[in-house]
Design an enzyme around this catalytic site. Structure first.
Site, PDB file in Angstrom:
ATOM      1  CG  HIS A 116      -2.051   3.285   4.336  1.00  0.00           C
ATOM      2  ND1 HIS A 116      -3.291   2.887   4.674  1.00  0.00           N
ATOM      3  CD2 HIS A 116      -1.416   2.498   4.093  1.00  0.00           C
ATOM      4  CE1 HIS A 116      -3.378   1.437   4.436  1.00  0.00           C
ATOM      5  NE2 HIS A 116      -2.146   1.150   4.030  1.00  0.00           N
ATOM      6  CB  SER A 146      -1.021   0.009   1.201  1.00  0.00           C
ATOM      7  OG  SER A 146      -0.243  -0.043   2.585  1.00  0.00           O
ATOM      8  CG  ASP A 181      -5.295   4.871   6.634  1.00  0.00           C
ATOM      9  OD1 ASP A 181      -4.113   5.020   7.156  1.00  0.00           O
ATOM     10  OD2 ASP A 181      -5.532   4.465   5.677  1.00  0.00           O
TER      11      ASP A 181
END
Ligand SMILES: *[C@@H]1O[C@H](CO)[C@@H](O)[C@H](O)[C@H]1NC(C)=O
Ligand SMILES: *[C@@H]1O[C@H](CO)[C@@H](O)[C@H](O)[C@H]1NC(C)=O
Length: 376
Positions: free
Chosen positions: A348, A38, A345
């Site tokens: 991340h 990610s 978040d």
């Protein structure tokens, strides 16, 4: 035989030279190929459906830069986007989207998938945590995608060698999820530590495959510090103040863990350099580059507390993170100015934080050897 070889080498260098001169303003790299999770995914997980992480398909993901969800796990651009911009290249399209968009793959493609692991899903199935995985597209799958599309990039070995000489391959960040899944499932640091050599040797194997395929410029990033993550800080709190770094508020033990991963990675990269002296194998110190803003948030435009508190999440300060009420789900809240937060978040980072890390890699001391000036 020998003179034939010399002749061949001369021909190859002439071919490469000619295409060099054809470029009016030569750039250090003409394409980028990226693998990872990610931290680098520009849309692959979303294109797969993102059933385990549907938030990424909705606002506020993407709100700062794209004004719509782009499949990136952030409010805007990622480190890879800033690197592409710095080299005058388009933002990397996700591999799973190129067929639909008819994109010119010769400028680069992104194989990274959010949630991906270095080790294969069978490894996590054996640990009985396979059901946590966001995706089964681990590093081996991503390498398979690259091999599959190689024929649309170049055909003969000579052509590929010339082309890949001007390509930047970014192997990661990858491996963070190999640790995140067990930690989130309740494993201790002592239980996860033995995975590190397995993960590092998997990353090395992947780097080696790319070099054998023709990669010359290879950037292998380390981990981002887990101990400064709002998720880790809120899920693994300690009553003992001495477990926290007084300067940053980060958890010392989890940062020592990611430092350990980085040390192993650096050592293995050194061995790889000796085996492939023709290649430019760079370590990307994501941890070092991010510790700068955890140590001095205000210097980077972050709020007091805004380096470790998530901009988007729930529960409020100091971390604003709740695994069952993730950013984007009903009841979660969003900060007013994402650029004043490093954590997006809880897991991340924000575009602002990624921009500072990228800056440290491109212009600063956090890539060794430096990212600019590829091998001639
Ligand atoms: C991964 O593969 C297993 C076995 O084929 C499957 O049950 C699971 O749903 C897959 N996971 C994801 C996220 O696609
Ligand atoms: C996290 O969110 C869930 C679901 O809204 C809630 O039940 C729980 O109390 C929250 N946990 C904390 C620690 O606030």
């Amino acid at each position: 035989m020998k003179s034939a070889m010399v002749f061949l080498l001369v021909v190859v260098s002439i071919i490469c030279l000619v295409s060099d001169e054809a470029v009016a303003f030569p750039r250090p790299y003409e394409s980028i190929f990226s693998f990872g999770d990610s931290l680098a995914d520009t849309g692959n997980l979303a294109l797969e459906g993102a059933q385990k992480f549907p938030s990424v398909k909705n606002l506020p993901y993407g709100e700062t830069f794209f004004m719509h969800p782009s499949g990136r796990c952030s409010d805007g651009r990622l480190i890879i986007d800033f690197i592409a911009e710095a080299f005058g290249l388009p933002l990397l399209p996700p591999y799973l989207g190129i067929a639909a968009t008819g994109y010119d793959v010769r400028k680069g493609v992104n194989f990274a998938v959010a949630g991906a692991t270095a080790l294969g899903p069978e490894f996590f199935n054996a640990m009985s945590i396979g059901s946590l995985l966001w995706t089964n597209d681990s590093l081996d799958v991503q390498l398979g995608w690259f091999k599959k599309m190689k024929s649309s990039l170049c055909t003969t070995k000579q052509e590929c060698d010339c082309y890949f000489k001007k390509s930047l391959f970014i192997m990661g960040e990858i491996g963070g999820n190999d640790y995140n899944y067990p930690f989130f499932a309740g494993a201790s640091i002592a239980q996860v530590q033995p995975l590190v050599p397995l993960v590092v040797s998997k990353i090395m194997g992947a780097a080696e495959i790319l070099i054998e395929e023709g990669a010359v410029n290879l950037l292998v990033p380390g981990a981002i510090p887990f101990g400064c993550s709002a998720a880790y800080l809120s899920m693994f709190p300690s009553r003992n103040p001495s477990d926290y770094d007084p300067e940053t508020g980060c958890l010392k033990s989890y940062n020592a863990f990611t430092d350990y991963h980085d040390q192993q990675l650096r050592q293995s990269l050194q061995a790889l350099r000796l085996r492939y002296p023709h290649a430019r194998i760079m370590f990307g110190d994501y941890g070092g580059a991010s510790m700068r803003f955890y140590r001095a948030p205000a210097l980077y435009g972050f709020n007091i507390g805004g380096a470790i508190e998530a901009c988007c999440g729930s529960g409020g300060p100091p971390y604003n993170f709740n695994l069952s009420q993730w950013c984007g789900t009903p009841g979660s809240t969003l900060c007013g100015l994402p650029r004043t937060f490093a954590s997006w978040d809880g897991v991340h980072l924000t575009e602002a934080a990624y921009g500072h890390i990228a800056d440290g890699l491109i212009h600063g001391p956090f890539t060794s050897p430096p990212l600019l000036s590829p091998k001639p």
